[in-house]
Write an enzyme that holds these catalytic residues in place. Sequence first.
Site, mmCIF file in Angstrom:
data_model
loop_
_atom_site.group_PDB
_atom_site.id
_atom_site.type_symbol
_atom_site.label_atom_id
_atom_site.label_comp_id
_atom_site.label_asym_id
_atom_site.label_seq_id
_atom_site.Cartn_x
_atom_site.Cartn_y
_atom_site.Cartn_z
ATOM 1 N N HIS A 513 10.249 6.337 -13.381
ATOM 2 C CA HIS A 513 9.385 6.799 -12.287
ATOM 3 C C HIS A 513 10.202 7.163 -11.050
ATOM 4 O O HIS A 513 10.064 8.267 -10.502
ATOM 5 C CB HIS A 513 8.369 5.705 -11.945
ATOM 6 C CG HIS A 513 7.482 6.025 -10.788
ATOM 7 N ND1 HIS A 513 6.183 6.465 -10.934
ATOM 8 C CD2 HIS A 513 7.702 5.976 -9.442
ATOM 9 C CE1 HIS A 513 5.655 6.680 -9.738
ATOM 10 N NE2 HIS A 513 6.550 6.381 -8.816
ATOM 11 N N GLU A 514 11.034 6.237 -10.605
ATOM 12 C CA GLU A 514 11.798 6.492 -9.385
ATOM 13 C C GLU A 514 12.803 7.618 -9.584
ATOM 14 O O GLU A 514 13.093 8.370 -8.653
ATOM 15 C CB GLU A 514 12.498 5.209 -8.924
ATOM 16 C CG GLU A 514 11.554 4.113 -8.455
ATOM 17 C CD GLU A 514 10.592 4.571 -7.366
ATOM 18 O OE1 GLU A 514 10.952 5.469 -6.579
ATOM 19 O OE2 GLU A 514 9.469 4.034 -7.301
ATOM 20 N N HIS A 517 11.299 10.927 -8.739
ATOM 21 C CA HIS A 517 11.438 11.308 -7.323
ATOM 22 C C HIS A 517 12.843 11.841 -7.060
ATOM 23 O O HIS A 517 13.032 12.848 -6.373
ATOM 24 C CB HIS A 517 11.197 10.093 -6.419
ATOM 25 C CG HIS A 517 9.780 9.652 -6.326
ATOM 26 N ND1 HIS A 517 8.756 10.488 -5.954
ATOM 27 C CD2 HIS A 517 9.213 8.429 -6.537
ATOM 28 C CE1 HIS A 517 7.605 9.815 -5.931
ATOM 29 N NE2 HIS A 517 7.867 8.562 -6.295
#
Length: 724
Positions: A513-514, A517
């Site tokens: 997920h990170e 980004h």
Amino acid sequence: MKKHLLTPIALAIALAGCQSENKDQASNQSATTEQVAQSSDNQEMSNPFYSEYDTPFGIAPFEKIKIDHYMPALEKGIAEQKAEILTIANNSDAPTFDNTIEAMEKSGELLTKVTNVFYGLIGSMSTPEMQAISKEISPKLSKLSDDVYLNEDLFKRVNAVYEQRDTLELNTEQKTLLEKTYKGFVRGGANLNAEDKATLRDLNEQLSKLSIQFGENLLNETNDFELVIDDKAKLDGLPEGIVAAAAKTATDRGHEGKWVFTTHRPSFYPFLTYSTNRELREQLFYAYTHRGDNDNANDNKKIASKMASLRYQRAQVLGYDTHAHYVLENAMAKTPENVYGLLDKVWPASLARAKQEVSDMQTFAESTGADFKLEAWDWWYYSEKVRKQKYDLDEEATKPYFSLDNTMQGVFYTAEKLWGVTFKERNDLPKYHPDVTTYEVFDKDGSSVGVYMTDFYVRASKRGGAWMSSFRKQYKMYGDDVQPIIYNVLNYPAPIGDEPVLLTFDQASTLFHEFGHAIQGLLSDGYYRSLTGTSLPRDYVEYPSQVMENWMTEPQVLAQFAKHYQTGEVIPMEMVEKIQASGKFNQGFATTEYMAAALLDLKWHTLETAEEQDADKFEADAMANIGLINEIAPRYRTTYFSHIFAGGYSSGYYGYIWSNIFDADTWKVFEEKGIFDQDTATSYRKNVLESGGTEDPMIMYKRFRGQEPDPIHLLERRGLIAPK
């Protein structure tokens, strides 16, 4: 390089010397003044922020930056930007896009340089000295923002350019920058009268200070609590790795020979999941859910209530019904009514599923001899038992296949297969902490893309959670393509001895997920710094990160990285099938606890009164009104809801599920065309990752997808409705 002026202190001493009446005293003072001035010059020359970084990629020379460098550089940066803004505002030439809008975009270089480092490090390397600086500088930065947006001459120039927008030959990015700049002034109070402008300044200053205090209180509360166990029998049920980590924590905290558990998530969640000691589970759960709610020096109840009141007052001054109306005007949702429209569709199905999950767990608990009604501190423990019973899947059994190092390789494999991006570890680059690992990033043609840093391990100086940010964003507004310096921060348990860090399935998902980004920041391809990377509405910015999670559970990807850390065996397909089959398990709980927090956020920020609330009663009433069951607490209660009271998510926490709509819709395309289909990956890169905030997000999404996203894919994925 600009000539550096004397600091305010040195200047004051110099003036004092000039005003001395005693000749000898004046002579001595003059000599002292020269020494102070020389000392000041030396300090400025030694301040790393005042010159170009003489480092590879222009990474901040962290080892040279001292605590006493920040405040002078911050104040100097503020002074420089004020001067630059006044020059723009007082320009006698007719206002143009170049001499007004673009000139503003290029102002504040020093301040940007310092704040990128300071606020980057205060999240992961916080100290009392940094917290003190943050408290002192926060109102000054708030005042600077007001000085810009409330400058009448400057707004006249911005407005003049804006009124000509249809006749100006601007490209897409220029139009976006002009639109955002103009709206920023209007939303910043440029159209207010003098009295209201003064009120707005005061409200902004108060809010700035309270936000800093809220975050500081929460950090203290999280760090202060410890559950000390000195009887090994009370560790029953806990995996060996968790027990070893607790022993290390105990040693680090001065409790040699004992075991310590904290309210940091890597400690809290495993304890509630595996400990057979129900009394201790309740104790730790209570500590976690009452952070900032203990009527002590770190209590956040009054701060949260005061902030909600001040935000309402500010919205009223600016002409909005509530703070939520003010915030959401700039979001994809546009209004609170639209947000409630989405949440009201999901909430009933989510709550119904959660109630069924409670029933399943209660039945299981009673079948094992339990003679009590399940409470909130039982959920993790019994949901894990039911998971094992239903799917024969033990989360602890999956951990050996998800070592941190291997999972990172899975992330890199996915990025390379999708976009040809590769990562080379560099041990010769500056880093702010020994835990940081740094990579140079290369595009598919071999060209350098930028720098990627990871900081994975929990420590007392680091706030909780996981995030991505940048020490420098990508931009081209000075001609050259400035490469980004991006970092991910997480809170995994630190390695013990030579043993690798093993991740739960959820922790591995968070890493993907990170990185979602991070890859958007790394592949950004825009002109203006304020529009690149993750400069997106709050209810859209989580979309690329959520999409990234999908690849992790694909067999083709798992086969590349999910390998047993001891034997090297690839995760068995039987276990993969169990993981996929259990994907909808416990979604009632996960969705309900999340949505309860999102609805609590909206409840605080759709208040139509400046009257301060009793925070505990307000929250209890809000949760009762939506029918939240006792077995679930909101993911974030008011007093530790840092997203909305110490972060940028006020009225925006719903954005995760709003972004999930885009994520589920996007993944439908990859499922249909192939998870590594190059045409789809290239279009996604161009229209989503590279473009950042350079254009309206829905326009960019429709360019990628050909249509607006369909929410039905989200509901089907979560198992809240039957698939068509």
